[in-house]
Design an enzyme around this catalytic site. Structure first.
Site, PDB file in Angstrom:
ATOM      1  N   GLU A   1      47.192  45.581  39.921  1.00 43.28           N
ATOM      2  CA  GLU A   1      48.471  44.970  40.322  1.00 43.28           C
ATOM      3  C   GLU A   1      49.437  44.738  39.168  1.00 43.28           C
ATOM      4  O   GLU A   1      49.953  43.636  38.976  1.00 43.28           O
ATOM      5  CB  GLU A   1      48.221  43.674  41.090  1.00 43.28           C
TER       6      GLU A   1
ATOM      7  N   GLU B   1      41.814  46.463  47.908  1.00 46.50           N
ATOM      8  CA  GLU B   1      41.815  45.078  48.383  1.00 46.50           C
ATOM      9  C   GLU B   1      42.521  45.026  49.724  1.00 46.50           C
ATOM     10  O   GLU B   1      43.527  45.703  49.933  1.00 46.50           O
ATOM     11  CB  GLU B   1      42.558  44.120  47.426  1.00 46.50           C
TER      12      GLU B   1
END
Ligand code: BG6
Length: 472
Positions: free
Chosen positions: A165, A369
């Site tokens: 991320e 995720e």
């Protein structure tokens, strides 16, 4: 009406689950580990820190035995950079290498494919003190760290993820504490950090291919489709701008080795063009990912935004709430239900996101995720009835299957999280795992592991290769 049976999940589909080092391991200062930025970050007083977390460092064997019982084909975890290099660079901590060797061997023993995130938010604090990602030397430190990982674990690890991320670290740098809020132009600093991460990531991909010809490496941003709040052209344009800034900047750099043009023009307007040294863009161009990993929790809905005062949106209000006067503003989507933490639930958005990424880059995709945070309740007889989590995952897996049927090359699904761990901002009470960890925010209790109802459900999903999604 559908007139053909849906394509099945591929035979070698990576049914997995995810964690990250600082959120699950604990042992924050044991066996030579140096502190990371997450260890020293300030915590709201109502939530726990990451010092003990789920104590996975001491209980990894027991945890992996449970992952094997669950039937996981893959386990996506991160390596703590400051466990390997307590100072970020320099001397290697052999005990850190030993820990991950043991972990990887244990996974292999159970035929679980290790999927390794090289860096998941936890920059060594020693590097942060020297300027963190603003300092170009961090690029060299990361490359050296990558080399050490490839040398030590490359004989057994086939899937590598460069940076978790990166887009969240940049978009929410002021919230995550990676940039000084009082800097003259925080945006300029953030996009300079971002550029350094792009170069570091590219160098790691090049090195990986040189050192480990059979391995696969890719970026791991958080990607989601962005909806316009209305068909009004200004709203559609704002959604497009936001998507470039939130999504495509990161993947265009990783895959094509270039800056996204919409973002470049935005950075010009914000006087936030990063300094790019000779040779940087050639490095970005040379680096090629083998696949794209991405995290998905929900979509974003965005409209046009007239110049005005920015309200201070918090990440927990809406996972990607964001606004920028003159450009865009995030809105709640009235069509979507929310989790108890206010995160919108949008399974169909996952199919849209998968299609968008695949059509743009034509690379295999891995979901690293996806999951639902909730305050699970341990009932008498050691039972956790997390039907809401089953419902969430079931609907998202259905959409994965539809995306496969659309022609998307999806190679795996690793929901967040394999086991309960400490949420990045909201403590251990916000649980995501298939396995309950018996502790509270401040009472460590016995940290015993208890499979939840979703554990037994996911086990059946994996055993049937995604054919049986029923919750009964
Ligand atoms: C992702 C991160 O952003 O979302 C994880 O990669 C994080 O580290 C997860 O835990 C869920 O977010 P939160 O804030 O609920 O922990």
């Amino acid at each position: 009406m559908r007139n053909h049976p849906l394509k099945p999940f591929p035979k070698d589909f990576l049914w997995g689950a995810s964690t990250s080092a600082y959120q699950v391991e604990g042992a924050w200062n044991e066996d030579g580990k140096g502190p990371s930025v997450m260890d020293v970050a300030e915590h709201p007083k109502e939530v726990t820190d990451f010092k003990v977390a789920s104590d996975h460092y001491h209980r990894y064997k027991e945890d992996i035995a449970l992952f094997a019982e669950l039937g996981l084909k893959a386990y996506r975890f991160s390596i703590s950079w400051s466990r390997i290099f307590p100072e970020g660079t320099g001397e290697v901590n052999q005990k850190g290498i030993d820990f991950y060797n043991n972990l990887i061997n244990e996974l292999k023993k159970h035929h679980i494919e290790p999927v390794v995130t090289m860096y998941h938010f936890d920059l060594p604090y020693a590097l942060q003190k020297k300027g963190g990602w603003l300092n170009r030397e961090t690029i060299d430190a990361y490359e050296n760290y990558a080399k050490t990982l490839f040398e030590n674990f490359g004989d057994r690890v086939k899937y590598w993820l460069t940076i978790n991320e990166q887009n969240v670290m940049i978009l929410f740098g002021e919230l995550l504490g990676t940039v000084d809020r009082n800097a003259e132009n925080p945006k300029k600093e953030l996009y300079q950090q971002n550029h350094h991460m792009f170069v570091a990531q590219a160098k790691a991909m090049i090195l990986c291919h040189r050192m480990l010809p059979d391995a696969k490496i890719g970026p791991a941003p958080n990607i989601s489709a962005v909806y316009p709040i209305s068909p009004q052209p200004e709203d559609v344009l704002a959604a497009h701008t936001f998507s470039s800034l939130r999504n495509w900047l990161y993947l265009d750099a990783a895959v094509f080795g270039r800056y996204n043009s919409t973002v470049w023009s935005y950075l010009e307007k914000k006087q936030a063009i990063p300094e790019i040294q000779d040779g940087d863009m050639a490095i970005l161009k040379e680096a090629k990912p083998d696949f794209i990993a991405f995290n998905y929790y929900s979509t974003m809905t965005v409209g046009a935004n007239l110049p005005q005062k920015v309200s201070n949106n918090k990440r927990e209000d809406q996972q990607m709430a964001f606004e920028e006067p003159g450009f865009f503003k995030g809105h709640p989507n009235p069509n979507l239900p929310k989790t108890e933490y206010g995160w919108e639930i949008d399974p169909v958005g996952l199919r849209t996101t998968l299609r968008e990424i695949y059509e743009r880059y034509h690379l295999p995709l891995l979901i690293t995720e996806n999951g639902l945070g909730a305050q699970d309740r341990l009932e008498e007889g050691d039972v956790v009835n997390d039907d809401y989590r089953i419902d969430y995952l079931q609907k998202h897996i259905e959409q994965c299957r539809l995306a496969l049927d659309d022609g998307v090359e999806l190679i795996g699904y690793c929901p967040w999280s394999a086991i309960d761990l400490v949420s990045t901002h909201q403590g251990i009470s916000k649980r995501y795992g298939f396995i309950y960890v018996n502790r509270d925010e401040f009472d460590l209790k016995d940290l015993r592991r208890i499979p939840k109802k979703s554990f037994y459900w996911y086990k059946k999903v994996i055993a049937s290769n995604g054919e049986d999604l029923a919750n009964e």
